[in-house]
Design an enzyme around this catalytic site. Sequence first.
Site: not given
Length: 529
Positions: A264, A282
Amino acid sequence: MPAPKVLISDALSPAAVQIFKDRGIEVDFQPDLGKDKDKLAAIIGNYDGLAIRSATKVTPKILEAAKALKVIGRAGIGVDNVDIPAATAKGIIVMNTPFGNSITTAEHAVAMMFALAREIPAADASTQAGKWEKNRFMGVEITAKTLGIIGCGNIGSIVAERAIGLKMKVIAYDPFLSPERALDLGVEKVELEDLLARADFITLHTPLTEKTKNVLSAEALAKTKKGVRIINCARGGLVDEVALRAALDSGHVAGAAFDVFVEEPAKENPLFGHPNVVCTPHLGAATTEAQENVALQVAEQMSEYLLRGAISNAVNFPSITAEEAPKLKPFIALAENLGSFAGQLTETGIKSVHITYEGTVAGLKIKALTSAAVAGLLRPMLADINVVSAPSVAKERGIVIEETTREAQGEHDALITLTVVTEKQERSVVGTVFADGAPRIVAIKGIKVDAEFAPSMIYVTNEDKPGFIGRFAGLLGDAGVNIATFALGRDRQGGSAIALVEVDGAVPDSVLASVQTIPGVKQVKPLKF
């Protein structure tokens, strides 16, 4: 005495700023400072406290400049943006707010399940493109389906309650979930194999540890029901993304909804582009309420510590006073190591933990020691656990903790005995602290041994027969694994024996498998401390 000074270097709720001010703490609110490491390092030396979210990276360089810093407060659960060993070495308390965003994350998982069941994102895109493809989007009902929850702790149990409200059948795999707690929640506790075989939907709510990494591997995915749908709003890395893509391409897995990814920010990913995949960036904790909750919580916790010395939700220290610290420190290390030893050997659900404090240690603050022992015990499965949150996490999972204190009765003037009762067995380990301050194991399962804890060890239980040591040492030698120390014990000649061996570096799985084949060997386990 001057008022403590706190720097807020990330975007935190104004209400949090107000809490600090109301408590008489001087606040410097610079929400964009966290992105500028050099500027942060230049001014951090002036503050007693640092309140952050995820944008501020607290590196050793920043900690080096933080001459007056006593506490770092992270609004949220993940503290991977803080160098915890470096903060601990400097005596800086690192706090998080583990429960402030639980409901938000649980709700996101439920929302993702609905989005997946009814193909909402794809149907929305199609409809807004003017296609009106009514027959293309044939969804599935959630009612009466079986939801498999992997990890039924704080967030998992909220998902379970919501799913039961949606009239789903809920099954849960969590070695730390007690049968009593499962009954209270209305879920059926099952083994992972059973969950894979039965679940129509699988949602993950566990931290990422060595034991949970790729818990949904290619092999595990192959055991799932055809047409299963998988939701991950917990941590990237719990599911093998490449294997999942293959299972989606083959049609074995009907769909997946992911909020978290191995890398990420996820600019590309094996799951992207598949028509039956829903992705969000997220967003698990991203609601106004959650951000407000964690901000208020962190401001309260930091104020309590700076003004009154009270510690809560610290990830690197138990709640102890300055006077107790020197006496308690070696025993905290001993308790945590005894817990870790038992935790690394425990494969099934823990029912209860009995800790006996004998001799001089019985007069110390045993609550801090028990917290350390329980944190060590649960950490192999629950990475985010800390010495402060350990008792409440154990309670949440229905694990009974009992403490006993008594006078010294043997050759040692201070002993800690940790007994773990699981669904299948009972295991005891006894330790002490020698004059040099080093914690040691002095007995395992009633068998006397004498071993210091070391970073890398091998634990072997075997029948006491001639030839074992030679074969064992030979196998390690052939594999180039160097033995540093070798501690042995047995209950009687020809009876049960134990070896606790310190080795230099990690031991390959193939070597451990070879040791298991030595005649008379019952169990072989690698240990890390």
